[in-house]
Design a protein around this motif. Structure first.
Motif, PDB file in Angstrom:
ATOM      1  N   ILE A  24       9.452  22.195   9.910  1.00 53.12           N
ATOM      2  CA  ILE A  24       9.157  21.138  10.878  1.00 53.12           C
ATOM      3  C   ILE A  24       9.328  21.726  12.271  1.00 53.12           C
ATOM      4  O   ILE A  24      10.391  22.225  12.631  1.00 53.12           O
ATOM      5  N   LEU A  25       8.249  21.695  13.038  1.00 52.79           N
ATOM      6  CA  LEU A  25       8.255  22.359  14.340  1.00 52.79           C
ATOM      7  C   LEU A  25       8.354  21.361  15.492  1.00 52.79           C
ATOM      8  O   LEU A  25       8.670  21.734  16.597  1.00 52.79           O
ATOM      9  N   ILE A  26       8.053  20.115  15.246  1.00 46.85           N
ATOM     10  CA  ILE A  26       8.068  19.145  16.351  1.00 46.85           C
ATOM     11  C   ILE A  26       8.453  17.781  15.816  1.00 46.85           C
ATOM     12  O   ILE A  26       8.228  17.525  14.623  1.00 46.85           O
ATOM     13  N   LEU A  69      -2.760  22.406  17.181  1.00 45.23           N
ATOM     14  CA  LEU A  69      -1.372  22.570  16.725  1.00 45.23           C
ATOM     15  C   LEU A  69      -0.904  21.339  15.952  1.00 45.23           C
ATOM     16  O   LEU A  69      -0.322  21.449  14.866  1.00 45.23           O
ATOM     17  N   ALA A  70      -1.171  20.170  16.506  1.00 46.55           N
ATOM     18  CA  ALA A  70      -0.711  18.928  15.877  1.00 46.55           C
ATOM     19  C   ALA A  70      -1.349  18.728  14.507  1.00 46.55           C
ATOM     20  O   ALA A  70      -0.731  18.170  13.592  1.00 46.55           O
ATOM     21  N   ILE A  74      -6.458  22.348  27.132  1.00 44.08           N
ATOM     22  CA  ILE A  74      -5.082  22.108  26.689  1.00 44.08           C
ATOM     23  C   ILE A  74      -5.051  21.005  25.617  1.00 44.08           C
ATOM     24  O   ILE A  74      -4.246  21.050  24.686  1.00 44.08           O
ATOM     25  N   LEU A  75      -5.971  20.038  25.742  1.00 40.55           N
ATOM     26  CA  LEU A  75      -6.022  18.981  24.725  1.00 40.55           C
ATOM     27  C   LEU A  75      -6.488  19.550  23.384  1.00 40.55           C
ATOM     28  O   LEU A  75      -5.950  19.198  22.327  1.00 40.55           O
ATOM     29  N   TYR A 105       0.910  14.277  21.642  1.00 41.12           N
ATOM     30  CA  TYR A 105       1.565  13.709  22.845  1.00 41.12           C
ATOM     31  C   TYR A 105       2.953  14.324  23.033  1.00 41.12           C
ATOM     32  O   TYR A 105       3.311  14.739  24.143  1.00 41.12           O
ATOM     33  N   ILE A 106       3.725  14.403  21.966  1.00 44.65           N
ATOM     34  CA  ILE A 106       5.061  15.017  22.064  1.00 44.65           C
ATOM     35  C   ILE A 106       4.936  16.472  22.516  1.00 44.65           C
ATOM     36  O   ILE A 106       5.693  16.942  23.374  1.00 44.65           O
ATOM     37  N   TYR A 107       3.975  17.174  21.941  1.00 43.88           N
ATOM     38  CA  TYR A 107       3.775  18.580  22.307  1.00 43.88           C
ATOM     39  C   TYR A 107       3.509  18.714  23.812  1.00 43.88           C
ATOM     40  O   TYR A 107       4.097  19.564  24.486  1.00 43.88           O
ATOM     41  N   LEU A 108       2.623  17.853  24.348  1.00 50.06           N
ATOM     42  CA  LEU A 108       2.284  17.971  25.770  1.00 50.06           C
ATOM     43  C   LEU A 108       3.446  17.532  26.665  1.00 50.06           C
ATOM     44  O   LEU A 108       3.652  18.114  27.734  1.00 50.06           O
TER      45      LEU A 108
END
Ligand SMILES: [Fe+2]
Ligand SMILES: [Fe+2]
Length: 184
Positions: A182-184, A155-156, A148-149, A48-51
């Motif tokens: 840590i990437l996100i 990634l997540a 995209i999902l 969710y954060i990534y999107l």
């Protein structure tokens, strides 16, 4: 804040509880990452954060009027709102136990097992299709997904792992030094 009644229904669903328990039993002796409900929730939040970040990078601000604005913008742009992203994250490894039993790819098994749970919990046919495609793609390289999902989940899935403090990293096929960042 966007409430997620259908996601809360998944967490209470009998099949979700049953499959989570089967994963736990199948991985009781596993020394590498396990795939319990904590992992599903971590992947859901990071996807969710990534999107959200991707939307801001691609299209600018999410913060115009309306409390559900972010959700609407994500739905319009990527075809998935907050509940679908969380549902996909929570369910993405639900078929892991099947792979231990029969060697079937757990991404495909998970997509199959997720479908009736999503239906019971009130997701629409269109939402279910997007969620199960995302689940089925979560093991692909993030650049190779059709959705995209699927990319967000792939990634997540890596970013959700605490590789730096893992005692089994020396023997892990997935581990690289870069995974300690840590990437996100
Ligand atoms: Fe997985
Ligand atoms: Fe995973």
């Amino acid at each position: 804040m966007i409430s997620m009644p259908r996601v809360n229904r998944i967490l209470q669903h009998r099949s979700y509880e049953e499959f989570s328990d089967k994963n736990k039993q199948a991985e009781a002796e596993r020394v590498y990452c396990r795939h319990g409900s904590d992992h599903g929730l971590a992947v859901a939040r990071i996807a969710y954060i990534y999107l959200l970040e991707k939307y801001i990078e691609d299209r600018g601000s999410l913060s115009e009027a309306g409390t559900n604005n972010a959700n609407i913008r994500l739905e319009e742009s990527y075809g998935v709102g907050k509940e679908s992203i969380y549902a996909a994250g929570i369910l993405h490894d639900i078929g892991r136990w099947v792979e231990y039993e029969s060697q079937e790819d757990h991404a495909l098994a998970g997509a199959r097992l997720a479908r009736p749970i999503l239906r019971d919990c009130g997701f629409t046919d269109a939402e279910i299709e997007r969620i199960v495609i995302g689940i089925s793609e979560h093991r692909l390289h993030p650049d190779k997904t059709s959705s995209i999902l699927g990319q967000a989940l792939a990634l997540a899935d890596d970013w959700a792992r605490d590789c730096k403090s893992c005692p089994s990293k020396a023997a892990c096929y997935k581990y690289t030094k870069a995974m300690e960042d840590i990437l996100i």
